[in-house]
Motif scaffolding. Structure first.
Motif, PDB file in Angstrom:
ATOM      1  N   ASN A  59       1.931  15.908   7.179  1.00 58.27           N
ATOM      2  CA  ASN A  59       3.018  16.316   6.295  1.00 58.27           C
ATOM      3  C   ASN A  59       3.389  15.082   5.486  1.00 58.27           C
ATOM      4  OD1 ASN A  59       5.140  17.607   5.049  1.00 58.27           O
ATOM      5  ND2 ASN A  59       6.537  17.344   6.766  1.00 58.27           N
ATOM      6  N   TYR A  60       2.581  14.807   4.477  1.00 61.16           N
ATOM      7  CA  TYR A  60       2.662  13.534   3.765  1.00 61.16           C
ATOM      8  C   TYR A  60       3.958  13.420   2.961  1.00 61.16           C
ATOM      9  CZ  TYR A  60       1.592   9.866   0.402  1.00 61.16           C
ATOM     10  OH  TYR A  60       1.645   8.733  -0.374  1.00 61.16           O
ATOM     11  N   LYS A  61       4.615  12.305   3.146  1.00 63.39           N
ATOM     12  CA  LYS A  61       5.817  11.960   2.395  1.00 63.39           C
ATOM     13  C   LYS A  61       5.566  10.630   1.683  1.00 63.39           C
ATOM     14  CE  LYS A  61       8.174  15.454   4.066  1.00 63.39           C
ATOM     15  NZ  LYS A  61       8.523  16.617   3.205  1.00 63.39           N
ATOM     16  N   PRO A  62       5.627  10.610   0.343  1.00 60.01           N
ATOM     17  CA  PRO A  62       5.308   9.377  -0.390  1.00 60.01           C
ATOM     18  C   PRO A  62       6.122   8.168   0.048  1.00 60.01           C
ATOM     19  CG  PRO A  62       5.451  11.234  -1.901  1.00 60.01           C
ATOM     20  CD  PRO A  62       5.910  11.731  -0.567  1.00 60.01           C
ATOM     21  N   PHE A  63       7.394   8.367   0.362  1.00 57.77           N
ATOM     22  CA  PHE A  63       8.232   7.215   0.727  1.00 57.77           C
ATOM     23  C   PHE A  63       7.921   6.705   2.130  1.00 57.77           C
ATOM     24  CE2 PHE A  63      10.535  11.128   1.666  1.00 57.77           C
ATOM     25  CZ  PHE A  63      10.917  10.953   2.983  1.00 57.77           C
ATOM     26  N   GLY A  65       4.609   6.955   3.356  1.00 58.59           N
ATOM     27  CA  GLY A  65       3.229   6.498   3.319  1.00 58.59           C
ATOM     28  C   GLY A  65       2.351   7.250   4.298  1.00 58.59           C
ATOM     29  N   ILE A  66       1.060   6.944   4.268  1.00 58.23           N
ATOM     30  CA  ILE A  66       0.107   7.631   5.149  1.00 58.23           C
ATOM     31  C   ILE A  66       0.370   7.293   6.608  1.00 58.23           C
ATOM     32  CG2 ILE A  66      -2.336   7.803   5.784  1.00 58.23           C
ATOM     33  CD1 ILE A  66      -3.047   7.488   2.857  1.00 58.23           C
ATOM     34  N   SER A  67       0.649   6.038   6.886  1.00 61.84           N
ATOM     35  CA  SER A  67       0.829   5.619   8.281  1.00 61.84           C
ATOM     36  C   SER A  67       2.121   6.164   8.888  1.00 61.84           C
ATOM     37  CB  SER A  67       0.820   4.090   8.372  1.00 61.84           C
ATOM     38  OG  SER A  67       1.857   3.537   7.571  1.00 61.84           O
ATOM     39  N   GLY A  68       3.121   6.472   8.059  1.00 57.32           N
ATOM     40  CA  GLY A  68       4.394   6.913   8.607  1.00 57.32           C
ATOM     41  C   GLY A  68       4.625   8.411   8.543  1.00 57.32           C
ATOM     42  N   SER A  69       3.703   9.159   7.937  1.00 54.49           N
ATOM     43  CA  SER A  69       3.876  10.604   7.796  1.00 54.49           C
ATOM     44  C   SER A  69       3.516  11.334   9.082  1.00 54.49           C
ATOM     45  CB  SER A  69       3.016  11.126   6.637  1.00 54.49           C
ATOM     46  OG  SER A  69       3.428  10.563   5.403  1.00 54.49           O
ATOM     47  N   GLU A  70       4.133  12.490   9.259  1.00 54.38           N
ATOM     48  CA  GLU A  70       3.931  13.281  10.479  1.00 54.38           C
ATOM     49  C   GLU A  70       2.547  13.931  10.490  1.00 54.38           C
ATOM     50  OE1 GLU A  70       5.892  17.240  12.646  1.00 54.38           O
ATOM     51  OE2 GLU A  70       6.652  16.508  10.716  1.00 54.38           O
ATOM     52  N   TRP A  71       1.898  13.907  11.654  1.00 57.00           N
ATOM     53  CA  TRP A  71       0.562  14.495  11.812  1.00 57.00           C
ATOM     54  C   TRP A  71       0.698  15.984  12.137  1.00 57.00           C
ATOM     55  CZ3 TRP A  71      -4.050  12.340  10.782  1.00 57.00           C
ATOM     56  CH2 TRP A  71      -5.206  13.022  11.200  1.00 57.00           C
ATOM     57  N   LEU A  72      -0.015  16.837  11.357  1.00 60.84           N
ATOM     58  CA  LEU A  72       0.070  18.285  11.548  1.00 60.84           C
ATOM     59  C   LEU A  72      -1.239  18.935  11.982  1.00 60.84           C
ATOM     60  CD1 LEU A  72       2.206  19.358   8.443  1.00 60.84           C
ATOM     61  CD2 LEU A  72       2.994  18.904  10.772  1.00 60.84           C
ATOM     62  N   GLY A  73      -2.306  18.194  11.977  1.00 57.59           N
ATOM     63  CA  GLY A  73      -3.597  18.759  12.367  1.00 57.59           C
ATOM     64  C   GLY A  73      -4.133  19.721  11.310  1.00 57.59           C
TER      65      GLY A  73
END
Length: 318
Positions: A59-63, A65-73
């Motif tokens: 669940n990518y959130k630009p603010f 980043g990739i490393s901090g966004s929630e994983w949804l599978g």
């Protein structure tokens, strides 16, 4: 002692191979320098951005980043296949692709065969220039010219239709005219440019084959059928494989320029759907998942068709 001798011999062989490789690289250094821009292009714009495919599973959130966004599978892929409009959009995409394959793909081959039979250089070069020219115009210009010609308000096509006593046709808004308009514009813009590869392949055919065929009494049509077409068959197969690999890649700009509220039910394709979901609605992860789905389908089809081509005795892409 014997093991030490074997190890020493392996080191000597490795040094010789390394020296030979260095010598060959230095000998052909300018070829590798010429390759460098192409390699850098694919590395920077094709391979490095593949890291961003991770957001398809987040669940990518630009603010964040990739490393901090929630994983949804696989949640975005599940949503894709359960969307009410997905299969209608996929159907529109496949229909336009089939139309490209049936109506556009043979045109450059036919034009190349016809141009090859033209012996008057002036006419041949003039015709080539005319049919190549649309390729250098953007889709904005192509669609704009079509709009001026087909509009109901002063368009030359509708004026001709009205002159002969028929009712004007709303080519630009009528859903049933979207697909014919689309494929005619593709043929107009790309058919001439597509002949270049086939003409290059035809130019490599040994002229003695034609001379032998003429001595046997073969006319131009028989020479075309039994010499020219078999000689360029491998080129046709390779381009067909690459074309099939782009089954879901019809190009965003062209379709988007023709798209409107009246023809959306037949004109909405995956590319325009990705634009709407990704940029307009800010669903970056969902649109990335759709892009990954398109790439996977294209790769699978290229591998499948390439395997079929090899079984039929053709060289294929790889």
């Amino acid at each position: 002692m014997q093991e030490a001798n074997v190890a020493q011999a392996e080191r000597v062989i490795a040094r010789k191979q390394s020296s030979e490789l260095s010598r060959r690289l230095w000998k052909n250094k300018w070829i590798y320098v010429m390759l460098l821009p192409g390699v850098l292009y694919f590395l920077i714009f094709k391979y490095i951005p593949m890291y961003g495919l991770i957001i398809s599973f987040q669940n990518y959130k630009p603010f964040k980043g990739i490393s901090g966004s929630e994983w949804l599978g696989l949640e975005h892929f599940q949503r894709l296949f359960t969307e009410p409009d997905f299969f209608a959009i996929l159907s529109n995409t496949l229909i336009l692709f089939v139309m490209n394959l049936v109506f556009y793909f043979p045109i450059p081959i036919i034009m190349a065969l016809m141009l090859n039979e033209v012996k008057l250089d002036f006419f041949k070069k003039t015709f080539q220039t005319i049919v190549y020219l649309p390729h250098f115009m953007s889709w904005v210009i192509i669609v704009s010219i079509s709009f001026v010609m087909f509009t109901m308000d002063g368009g030359i096509i509708n004026d001709i239709i009205e002159y002969f006593g028929f009712e004007k046709i709303n080519f630009l808004l009528a859903p049933e005219w979207f697909r014919p308009m689309y494929i005619l514009q593709v043929i107009w813009r790309e058919a001439g440019w597509g002949t270049i590869i086939y003409l290059a392949a035809i130019a490599s055919i040994d002229p003695q084959l034609y001379e032998a065929a003429r001595m046997d009494g073969a006319g131009r049509l028989r020479q075309m059928w039994h010499i020219t077409l078999p000689a360029i068959r491998s080129v046709i197969i390779v381009l067909l494989i690459l074309k099939i690999g782009a089954v879901l890649e019809l190009g965003f700009e062209h379709v988007y320029l023709l798209l409107n509220s009246m023809n959306r039910n037949v004109a909405e394709i995956i590319d325009t759907y990705v634009y709407t979901a990704g940029l307009k609605q800010g669903q970056f992860s969902y649109s990335a998942a759709i892009g990954l789905f398109k790439s996977f389908i294209g790769l699978a089809l290229v591998m499948l068709v390439n395997r079929i081509a090899k079984k039929m005795g053709e060289e294929g892409v790889y």
